[in-house]
Scaffold this motif. Sequence first.
Motif, PDB file in Angstrom:
ATOM      1  N   THR A   1       0.840  -1.194   0.000  1.00  0.00           N
ATOM      2  CA  THR A   1       0.000   0.000   0.000  1.00  0.00           C
ATOM      3  C   THR A   1       0.879   1.250   0.000  1.00  0.00           C
ATOM      4  O   THR A   1       2.089   1.179   0.258  1.00  0.00           O
ATOM      5  CB  THR A   1      -0.909   0.024   1.231  1.00  0.00           C
ATOM      6  OG1 THR A   1      -0.088   0.142   2.412  1.00  0.00           O
ATOM      7  CG2 THR A   1      -1.740  -1.261   1.319  1.00  0.00           C
ATOM      8  N   ALA A   2       0.260   2.381  -0.255  1.00  0.00           N
ATOM      9  CA  ALA A   2       0.999   3.651  -0.247  1.00  0.00           C
ATOM     10  C   ALA A   2       1.592   3.917   1.127  1.00  0.00           C
ATOM     11  O   ALA A   2       2.714   4.435   1.243  1.00  0.00           O
ATOM     12  CB  ALA A   2       0.080   4.794  -0.667  1.00  0.00           C
ATOM     13  N   ASP A   3       0.869   3.551   2.188  1.00  0.00           N
ATOM     14  CA  ASP A   3       1.382   3.750   3.549  1.00  0.00           C
ATOM     15  C   ASP A   3       2.604   2.869   3.801  1.00  0.00           C
ATOM     16  O   ASP A   3       3.585   3.317   4.415  1.00  0.00           O
ATOM     17  CB  ASP A   3       0.299   3.425   4.583  1.00  0.00           C
ATOM     18  CG  ASP A   3      -0.774   4.513   4.664  1.00  0.00           C
ATOM     19  OD1 ASP A   3      -0.498   5.637   4.189  1.00  0.00           O
ATOM     20  OD2 ASP A   3      -1.865   4.229   5.191  1.00  0.00           O
TER      21      ASP A   3
ATOM     22  N   VAL B   1       4.725   1.764   1.587  1.00  0.00           N
ATOM     23  CA  VAL B   1       5.845   2.311   0.823  1.00  0.00           C
ATOM     24  C   VAL B   1       6.416   3.538   1.512  1.00  0.00           C
ATOM     25  O   VAL B   1       7.642   3.713   1.611  1.00  0.00           O
ATOM     26  CB  VAL B   1       5.408   2.653  -0.615  1.00  0.00           C
ATOM     27  CG1 VAL B   1       6.520   3.386  -1.358  1.00  0.00           C
ATOM     28  CG2 VAL B   1       5.009   1.394  -1.376  1.00  0.00           C
ATOM     29  N   SER B   2       5.536   4.402   2.028  1.00  0.00           N
ATOM     30  CA  SER B   2       5.983   5.640   2.683  1.00  0.00           C
ATOM     31  C   SER B   2       6.728   5.374   3.983  1.00  0.00           C
ATOM     32  O   SER B   2       7.521   6.208   4.430  1.00  0.00           O
ATOM     33  CB  SER B   2       4.783   6.558   2.950  1.00  0.00           C
ATOM     34  OG  SER B   2       3.924   5.978   3.915  1.00  0.00           O
TER      35      SER B   2
END
Length: 472
Positions: free
Chosen positions: A449-451, A453-454
């Motif tokens: 998810t984007a989270d 990855v961040s």
Amino acid sequence: MNSGAAASSSKGSTDPEYATNLRRATFASSVGSALEYYDFALYGLASALIFSRVFFSNLDPATGTVASFATFGVAFVARPLGGLFFGTVGDKLGRKWVLVATILLMGGASTLVGALPTYDQIGIWAPALLVLMRLLQGFGAGAEQAGATVLMAEYAPVRRRGFFAALPFIGIQAGTLLAAGVFIYLGTLPTDVLLSGIWRIPFLASILLIAIALFIRLRLRESPTFIVLEEQEQISHSPLREVFSRSLINVLRGIGLRMAENGGSYLFNTLAVSFVVTTVGVESWIGPLAVAVGSLVGMVSVPWAGALSDRFGRIPVYRFGAGVLLVLAFPGWWLLSLGNPVVIILVITVAIGFGVNTMLGSQCALLPELFGNRHRYIGVATAREFSAVLAGGIAPVAGAWLISISGGAWWPVATYVFVLSVITFATTFLVPETRGRDLTLIEDASRDTADQVSQRPTPTSPRSNRGHGSLA
């Protein structure tokens, strides 16, 4: 990040236990890599210069060379089977014991090659036994490099995973360098002396590397991420089915990434040596010397590329390596055809040292990061070994055939290198960036998810990479 994994990955060089296990993992993987590529480079060089006269003495020289390279490619038929078998075992039972089994199988078969009778002694049974040894060697090698890649990626500190995961692959260069050095010496011997039995000694000497590798690997502890799977009772009962049902796209991406790296490696390490000796007509020690110089450069460029991938990302570094072979394909093989020894050494050195090995340095962390924890070993093994058949195994045979039917022309092989490089270069645009990924995650990188990855750790600075502080 899982607490167990966090603990293992956040430990620094001040933790004696972590530092000891990291060193053991590095040495265990490095010696295995050295043995595999010593065996394969040795066999490849022998295929180019010796085996056609020893095991195929009933054939004309050109046909004998093609047949010799065909036995070289036979191992790649067994490699996917070995990768599937041992990869499944590695995801179910752990990484350590698979690496013990593969080193015995792979090294034992290579040692026995040095004891085989020749065609003049037992006829057709000589090449038949040679093929059997190659099948056994390939079956063991099918999981050796995947195991070394996975083990080091799982042991390595997160922010410097690219660098540490690439360190064992110095063993690849050391093994190739050792084999090339042996053939530089053998190339100076009279042909009758060489063929009388001296060629057997390098194969028989493989037993020394087996003993060293076994000693180190038996003292190795299991990888931290596999321990997490055991603690959480998440070990897959069917890793093979899981990887094809959930990770097929990443297997295909891995195959695409490997086409130029693996194919280019065997085309420049083996076929180019045969081409400049048998077709162009240079002295037989020139090709092995070029491979040796390329391997020396690779001992620096592989970890350097791994460190660069920690700083700039896995994909940009990989794309650069593919680009080197893409640009070099046509001018490089034309230059090889000119027969100038200095130019031959330069071309092969650039191709191996900066093209192939830049991709390899980034790949060491990239492939393990692509796959989830439950099926990482089988995923990496499947991608590596099926690509080894499509690229590495076929390349020397296809290349020798292209040279034969074209009357010794250089451009068909150059076209072959160009096509492999285009495939890999294009694939780099289809692979997600994986630098700093949490290897305890069950899902593949493409499902992050984007989270997630961040939350990946940021790259370390070049200065901290050179220092002696925390390894995290």
